[in-house]
Enzyme design. Structure first.
Site, PDB file in Angstrom:
ATOM      1  N   TYR A  90       1.022  -1.228  -0.099  1.00 41.25           N
ATOM      2  CA  TYR A  90       0.104  -0.095  -0.132  1.00 41.25           C
ATOM      3  C   TYR A  90       0.968   1.084  -0.090  1.00 41.25           C
ATOM      4  O   TYR A  90       2.017   1.392   0.409  1.00 41.25           O
ATOM      5  CB  TYR A  90      -1.190  -0.128   1.100  1.00 41.25           C
ATOM      6  CG  TYR A  90      -0.465   0.344   2.491  1.00 41.25           C
ATOM      7  CD1 TYR A  90      -0.197   1.627   3.054  1.00 41.25           C
ATOM      8  CD2 TYR A  90       0.031  -0.864   3.323  1.00 41.25           C
ATOM      9  CE1 TYR A  90       0.299   1.676   4.355  1.00 41.25           C
ATOM     10  CE2 TYR A  90       0.652  -0.433   4.523  1.00 41.25           C
ATOM     11  CZ  TYR A  90       0.804   0.827   5.004  1.00 41.25           C
ATOM     12  OH  TYR A  90       1.254   1.031   6.424  1.00 41.25           O
ATOM     13  N   CYS A  91       0.106   2.466  -0.517  1.00 41.49           N
ATOM     14  CA  CYS A  91       0.993   3.660  -0.464  1.00 41.49           C
ATOM     15  C   CYS A  91      -0.125   4.688  -0.016  1.00 41.49           C
ATOM     16  O   CYS A  91      -1.198   4.224   0.767  1.00 41.49           O
ATOM     17  CB  CYS A  91       1.344   3.961  -1.776  1.00 41.49           C
ATOM     18  SG  CYS A  91       0.063   4.045  -3.168  1.00 41.49           S
ATOM     19  N   ARG A  92      -0.072   5.883  -0.532  1.00 41.97           N
ATOM     20  CA  ARG A  92      -1.175   6.967  -0.068  1.00 41.97           C
ATOM     21  C   ARG A  92      -2.511   6.681  -0.803  1.00 41.97           C
ATOM     22  O   ARG A  92      -3.379   6.494  -0.176  1.00 41.97           O
ATOM     23  CB  ARG A  92      -0.454   8.301  -0.238  1.00 41.97           C
ATOM     24  CG  ARG A  92      -1.353   9.521   0.322  1.00 41.97           C
ATOM     25  CD  ARG A  92      -0.897  10.784  -0.015  1.00 41.97           C
ATOM     26  NE  ARG A  92      -1.142  11.110  -1.376  1.00 41.97           N
ATOM     27  CZ  ARG A  92      -2.144  11.428  -1.847  1.00 41.97           C
ATOM     28  NH1 ARG A  92      -3.258  11.718  -1.621  1.00 41.97           N
ATOM     29  NH2 ARG A  92      -2.169  11.838  -3.424  1.00 41.97           N
TER      30      ARG A  92
END
Length: 135
Positions: A90-92
């Protein structure tokens, strides 16, 4: 009957071409936060936050490990992960994790999940985060 068979073949063709699967290498699946949350306590899952260390220190999913996609060490750091265990990235918002997923696939990982909507969607769903007191 012939029309029905053609219809079924068309559906099968659409399903195969729209899948993010590479033959014999593995697959990338987009995973909704609700499903990802059920795996948090499982030892067989690897949660990887691909945001910068500054973003990670501010807030991250509890139990996640930080491997910055933008770092020059990204490729060598992912090699330290267990390729036999599933990985949730995941990231932003989902852009960096999508790019990271492709790199993991090329590196030989076989079960890769990309958290739908990133940490923004995770927070929107109301799931817990590890928050830093410094920010």
């Amino acid at each position: 009957m012939k029309r029905f068979i053609l219809f079924l073949c068309s559906l099968l063709g659409i399903g195969i071409t729209s899948c993010k699967e590479l033959p014999s290498k593995g697959i990338i699946k987009v995973l909704p936060p609700k499903e990802a949350q059920t795996f948090l306590k499982e030892d067989f899952m690897q949660f990887i936050d691909v945001r910068t260390s500054k973003e990670f220190k501010k807030e991250h999913i509890i139990g996640a490990q930080n491997i910055d996609y933008l770092s020059i060490n990204f490729d060598s750091e992912i090699q330290k992960l267990d390729k036999t265990k599933p990985v949730i990235l995941y990231c932003r918002s989902g852009k960096r994790s999508a790019k990271s997923s492709k790199k993991l696939l090329k590196a030989g990982f076989t079960e890769i999940y990309d958290l739908e909507g990133g940490i923004m969607n995770w927070k929107k769903e109301g799931f817990k985060l590890n928050l830093s007191e410094r920010y």
